[in-house]
Design a protein around this motif. Structure first.
Motif, PDB file in Angstrom:
ATOM      1  N   ASN A  48       0.812  -1.218   0.000  1.00 19.71           N
ATOM      2  CA  ASN A  48       0.000   0.000   0.000  1.00 19.71           C
ATOM      3  C   ASN A  48       0.843   1.265   0.000  1.00 19.71           C
ATOM      4  O   ASN A  48       0.421   2.299  -0.520  1.00 19.71           O
ATOM      5  CB  ASN A  48      -0.929   0.011   1.219  1.00 19.71           C
ATOM      6  N   ASN A  49       2.038   1.172   0.611  1.00 15.30           N
ATOM      7  CA  ASN A  49       2.915   2.336   0.707  1.00 15.30           C
ATOM      8  C   ASN A  49       4.366   1.920   0.487  1.00 15.30           C
ATOM      9  O   ASN A  49       4.762   0.809   0.857  1.00 15.30           O
ATOM     10  CB  ASN A  49       2.809   2.989   2.092  1.00 15.30           C
ATOM     11  N   VAL A  50       5.132   2.817  -0.096  1.00 13.59           N
ATOM     12  CA  VAL A  50       6.575   2.630  -0.177  1.00 13.59           C
ATOM     13  C   VAL A  50       7.209   3.590   0.826  1.00 13.59           C
ATOM     14  O   VAL A  50       6.620   4.612   1.191  1.00 13.59           O
ATOM     15  CB  VAL A  50       7.118   2.887  -1.597  1.00 13.59           C
ATOM     16  N   TYR A  51       8.413   3.243   1.284  1.00 12.90           N
ATOM     17  CA  TYR A  51       9.073   4.020   2.337  1.00 12.90           C
ATOM     18  C   TYR A  51      10.495   4.366   1.916  1.00 12.90           C
ATOM     19  O   TYR A  51      11.246   3.498   1.464  1.00 12.90           O
ATOM     20  CB  TYR A  51       9.116   3.219   3.641  1.00 12.90           C
ATOM     21  N   LEU A  52      10.846   5.627   2.105  1.00 11.57           N
ATOM     22  CA  LEU A  52      12.201   6.103   1.843  1.00 11.57           C
ATOM     23  C   LEU A  52      12.799   6.521   3.183  1.00 11.57           C
ATOM     24  O   LEU A  52      12.531   7.617   3.683  1.00 11.57           O
ATOM     25  CB  LEU A  52      12.169   7.273   0.862  1.00 11.57           C
ATOM     26  N   PRO A  53      13.583   5.636   3.810  1.00 13.25           N
ATOM     27  CA  PRO A  53      14.085   5.916   5.160  1.00 13.25           C
ATOM     28  C   PRO A  53      14.969   7.160   5.223  1.00 13.25           C
ATOM     29  O   PRO A  53      15.759   7.430   4.311  1.00 13.25           O
ATOM     30  CB  PRO A  53      14.888   4.656   5.498  1.00 13.25           C
ATOM     31  N   LEU A  54      14.814   7.884   6.311  1.00 10.39           N
ATOM     32  CA  LEU A  54      15.682   9.008   6.634  1.00 10.39           C
ATOM     33  C   LEU A  54      16.655   8.618   7.738  1.00 10.39           C
ATOM     34  O   LEU A  54      17.761   9.137   7.826  1.00 10.39           O
ATOM     35  CB  LEU A  54      14.847  10.208   7.092  1.00 10.39           C
ATOM     36  N   LEU A  55      16.199   7.711   8.580  1.00  9.31           N
ATOM     37  CA  LEU A  55      16.963   7.239   9.729  1.00  9.31           C
ATOM     38  C   LEU A  55      16.385   5.882  10.112  1.00  9.31           C
ATOM     39  O   LEU A  55      15.181   5.667   9.987  1.00  9.31           O
ATOM     40  CB  LEU A  55      16.816   8.224  10.893  1.00  9.31           C
ATOM     41  N   GLY A  56      17.234   4.981  10.576  1.00 11.00           N
ATOM     42  CA  GLY A  56      16.747   3.664  10.965  1.00 11.00           C
ATOM     43  C   GLY A  56      17.170   2.592   9.976  1.00 11.00           C
ATOM     44  O   GLY A  56      17.776   2.880   8.940  1.00 11.00           O
ATOM     45  N   VAL A  57      16.827   1.352  10.315  1.00 12.03           N
ATOM     46  CA  VAL A  57      17.195   0.206   9.479  1.00 12.03           C
ATOM     47  C   VAL A  57      15.999  -0.720   9.342  1.00 12.03           C
ATOM     48  O   VAL A  57      15.375  -1.097  10.338  1.00 12.03           O
ATOM     49  CB  VAL A  57      18.381  -0.579  10.082  1.00 12.03           C
ATOM     50  N   VAL A  58      15.693  -1.077   8.106  1.00 13.24           N
ATOM     51  CA  VAL A  58      14.624  -2.034   7.806  1.00 13.24           C
ATOM     52  C   VAL A  58      15.264  -3.310   7.274  1.00 13.24           C
ATOM     53  O   VAL A  58      16.124  -3.258   6.388  1.00 13.24           O
ATOM     54  CB  VAL A  58      13.637  -1.463   6.768  1.00 13.24           C
ATOM     55  N   SER A  59      14.866  -4.444   7.826  1.00 12.10           N
ATOM     56  CA  SER A  59      15.392  -5.727   7.385  1.00 12.10           C
ATOM     57  C   SER A  59      14.426  -6.406   6.425  1.00 12.10           C
ATOM     58  O   SER A  59      13.207  -6.344   6.607  1.00 12.10           O
ATOM     59  CB  SER A  59      15.627  -6.655   8.582  1.00 12.10           C
ATOM     60  N   VAL A  60      14.994  -7.051   5.428  1.00  7.93           N
ATOM     61  CA  VAL A  60      14.232  -7.915   4.530  1.00  7.93           C
ATOM     62  C   VAL A  60      14.467  -9.337   5.019  1.00  7.93           C
ATOM     63  O   VAL A  60      15.613  -9.810   5.057  1.00  7.93           O
ATOM     64  CB  VAL A  60      14.691  -7.755   3.069  1.00  7.93           C
ATOM     65  N   LEU A  61      13.389 -10.014   5.427  1.00  6.70           N
ATOM     66  CA  LEU A  61      13.501 -11.293   6.116  1.00  6.70           C
ATOM     67  C   LEU A  61      12.893 -12.429   5.305  1.00  6.70           C
ATOM     68  O   LEU A  61      11.795 -12.292   4.751  1.00  6.70           O
ATOM     69  CB  LEU A  61      12.797 -11.221   7.472  1.00  6.70           C
ATOM     70  N   ALA A  62      13.606 -13.541   5.267  1.00  2.17           N
ATOM     71  CA  ALA A  62      13.109 -14.757   4.624  1.00  2.17           C
ATOM     72  C   ALA A  62      12.652 -15.723   5.709  1.00  2.17           C
ATOM     73  O   ALA A  62      13.424 -16.058   6.611  1.00  2.17           O
ATOM     74  CB  ALA A  62      14.202 -15.393   3.773  1.00  2.17           C
ATOM     75  N   ASP A  63      11.401 -16.149   5.629  1.00  2.28           N
ATOM     76  CA  ASP A  63      10.850 -17.110   6.587  1.00  2.28           C
ATOM     77  C   ASP A  63      11.080 -18.515   6.035  1.00  2.28           C
ATOM     78  O   ASP A  63      10.488 -18.908   5.031  1.00  2.28           O
ATOM     79  CB  ASP A  63       9.358 -16.845   6.786  1.00  2.28           C
ATOM     80  N   LEU A  64      11.946 -19.273   6.696  1.00  2.00           N
ATOM     81  CA  LEU A  64      12.314 -20.603   6.228  1.00  2.00           C
ATOM     82  C   LEU A  64      11.463 -21.701   6.853  1.00  2.00           C
ATOM     83  O   LEU A  64      11.682 -22.883   6.589  1.00  2.00           O
ATOM     84  CB  LEU A  64      13.796 -20.869   6.530  1.00  2.00           C
ATOM     85  N   GLY A  65      10.494 -21.303   7.674  1.00  2.00           N
ATOM     86  CA  GLY A  65       9.660 -22.288   8.352  1.00  2.00           C
ATOM     87  C   GLY A  65      10.312 -22.794   9.621  1.00  2.00           C
ATOM     88  O   GLY A  65      11.498 -22.562   9.878  1.00  2.00           O
ATOM     89  N   GLU A  66       9.514 -23.488  10.448  1.00  2.00           N
ATOM     90  CA  GLU A  66      10.009 -24.045  11.709  1.00  2.00           C
ATOM     91  C   GLU A  66      10.679 -22.970  12.567  1.00  2.00           C
ATOM     92  O   GLU A  66      11.727 -23.188  13.177  1.00  2.00           O
ATOM     93  CB  GLU A  66      10.983 -25.202  11.449  1.00  2.00           C
ATOM     94  N   ASP A  67      10.050 -21.776  12.576  1.00  2.00           N
ATOM     95  CA  ASP A  67      10.532 -20.648  13.385  1.00  2.00           C
ATOM     96  C   ASP A  67      11.930 -20.185  13.002  1.00  2.00           C
ATOM     97  O   ASP A  67      12.650 -19.613  13.820  1.00  2.00           O
ATOM     98  CB  ASP A  67      10.503 -21.005  14.878  1.00  2.00           C
ATOM     99  N   GLN A  68      12.319 -20.411  11.760  1.00  2.00           N
ATOM    100  CA  GLN A  68      13.617 -19.940  11.281  1.00  2.00           C
ATOM    101  C   GLN A  68      13.405 -18.751  10.348  1.00  2.00           C
ATOM    102  O   GLN A  68      12.818 -18.887   9.278  1.00  2.00           O
ATOM    103  CB  GLN A  68      14.361 -21.047  10.537  1.00  2.00           C
ATOM    104  N   VAL A  69      13.874 -17.595  10.793  1.00  2.11           N
ATOM    105  CA  VAL A  69      13.779 -16.364  10.005  1.00  2.11           C
ATOM    106  C   VAL A  69      15.183 -15.805   9.837  1.00  2.11           C
ATOM    107  O   VAL A  69      15.906 -15.633  10.819  1.00  2.11           O
ATOM    108  CB  VAL A  69      12.868 -15.327  10.692  1.00  2.11           C
ATOM    109  N   VAL A  70      15.563 -15.527   8.590  1.00  4.31           N
ATOM    110  CA  VAL A  70      16.921 -15.071   8.297  1.00  4.31           C
ATOM    111  C   VAL A  70      16.860 -13.766   7.513  1.00  4.31           C
ATOM    112  O   VAL A  70      16.053 -13.622   6.588  1.00  4.31           O
ATOM    113  CB  VAL A  70      17.702 -16.131   7.488  1.00  4.31           C
ATOM    114  N   GLU A  71      17.713 -12.847   7.895  1.00  2.72           N
ATOM    115  CA  GLU A  71      17.801 -11.577   7.177  1.00  2.72           C
ATOM    116  C   GLU A  71      18.560 -11.762   5.866  1.00  2.72           C
ATOM    117  O   GLU A  71      19.645 -12.338   5.846  1.00  2.72           O
ATOM    118  CB  GLU A  71      18.519 -10.554   8.047  1.00  2.72           C
ATOM    119  N   THR A  72      17.986 -11.268   4.778  1.00  2.00           N
ATOM    120  CA  THR A  72      18.652 -11.357   3.479  1.00  2.00           C
ATOM    121  C   THR A  72      19.252 -10.031   3.039  1.00  2.00           C
ATOM    122  O   THR A  72      20.149  -9.997   2.201  1.00  2.00           O
ATOM    123  CB  THR A  72      17.673 -11.839   2.393  1.00  2.00           C
ATOM    124  N   ALA A  73      18.754  -8.929   3.601  1.00  2.00           N
ATOM    125  CA  ALA A  73      19.286  -7.605   3.264  1.00  2.00           C
ATOM    126  C   ALA A  73      18.769  -6.601   4.280  1.00  2.00           C
ATOM    127  O   ALA A  73      17.813  -6.875   5.016  1.00  2.00           O
ATOM    128  CB  ALA A  73      18.878  -7.182   1.856  1.00  2.00           C
TER     129      ALA A  73
END
Length: 238
Positions: A48-73
């Motif tokens: 619905n919205n795109v974001y252009l950060p001014l401050l802060g860090v947003v993680s792109v996360l891959a959900d691998l299942g079985e409660d395993q979440v890994v940051e890809t970028a």
């Protein structure tokens, strides 16, 4: 009221636009907080919205299942969260979540699509450069997770975050750091303790302070400089 151009230019994508290219975007931008833990986009759900950060860090996360979440970028003020919209996708394939709190300029996806209708325009050009930098980050991150130690990767991540925050002090929980490094929380505690004992950082109640940046950088893998140089080169290209 339109966003102040000086504020908008704190984001590198918007900062790469000249006055004539930036002005039409300002009325459609809104400043918004980025609280830690906020999910900005979910896989398979329309953006619905795109974001252009001014401050802060947003993680792109891959959900691998079985409660395993890994940051890809990670995405900071050098980029945009919602690049899938620019690439023509209706929905992202991964989750975007705020790891380090800050603020951003947001725009509705509908307005954003109108502004990028000119595929050879200055905004589209800057977004192509930003996408190139992001792709470099993703590929380098995959190699880094495979080859380098958790300590090296932690040092890289802390340095990159400090760059994006313009501050040696920022909030970060062990839970989030474990996702970033793809390790267990016990390993995160060991890494943080070792960096603290070496005089690089202090870590108290979710607040990290880098007290000796050169020493911390000596522990970081080569990916820190490689990603930074690639990002700077992509966004500075003409």
């Amino acid at each position: 009221m339109a966003i102040d151009p000086g504020l908008a230019r704190r984001n590198a994508v918007l900062g790469g636009l000249d006055e004539d290219a930036l002005a039409p975007l300002l009325p459609d931008l809104s400043e918004t907080p980025l609280p830690a833990g906020q999910v900005l986009h979910e896989p398979g759900q329309a953006v619905n919205n795109v974001y252009l950060p001014l401050l802060g860090v947003v993680s792109v996360l891959a959900d691998l299942g079985e409660d395993q979440v890994v940051e890809t970028a990670t995405i900071g003020r050098e980029g945009m969260v919602g690049i899938s919209v620019y690439l023509g996708a209706d929905a992202p394939t991964e989750r975007s979540l705020v790891q380090v709190p800050g603020r951003a300029l947001s725009m509705t996806a509908e307005d954003f699509r109108e502004h990028i209708a000119d595929v050879d325009g200055p905004l589209a050009t800057m977004l192509r450069r930003s996408a190139q930098a992001l792709f470099t980050h993703v590929s380098r991150n995959a190699a880094c997770n495979r080859v380098h130690t958790a300590r090296q990767r932690a040092a890289r991540w802390l340095l990159t975050t400090a760059d994006r925050m313009d501050s040696p002090r920022f909030e970060l929980t062990q839970h989030f750091l474990a996702q970033m490094l793809a390790v267990r929380r016990t390993s995160v505690s060991e890494v943080a303790q070792s960096l603290a004992e070496d005089g690089c950082i202090t870590y108290t109640r979710g607040l990290i302070t880098i007290i000796d940046r050169p020493r911390l950088q000596s522990h970081a893998c080569t990916c820190y400089e490689a990603i930074r140089r690639a990002t700077d080169a992509a966004l500075a290209a003409r």
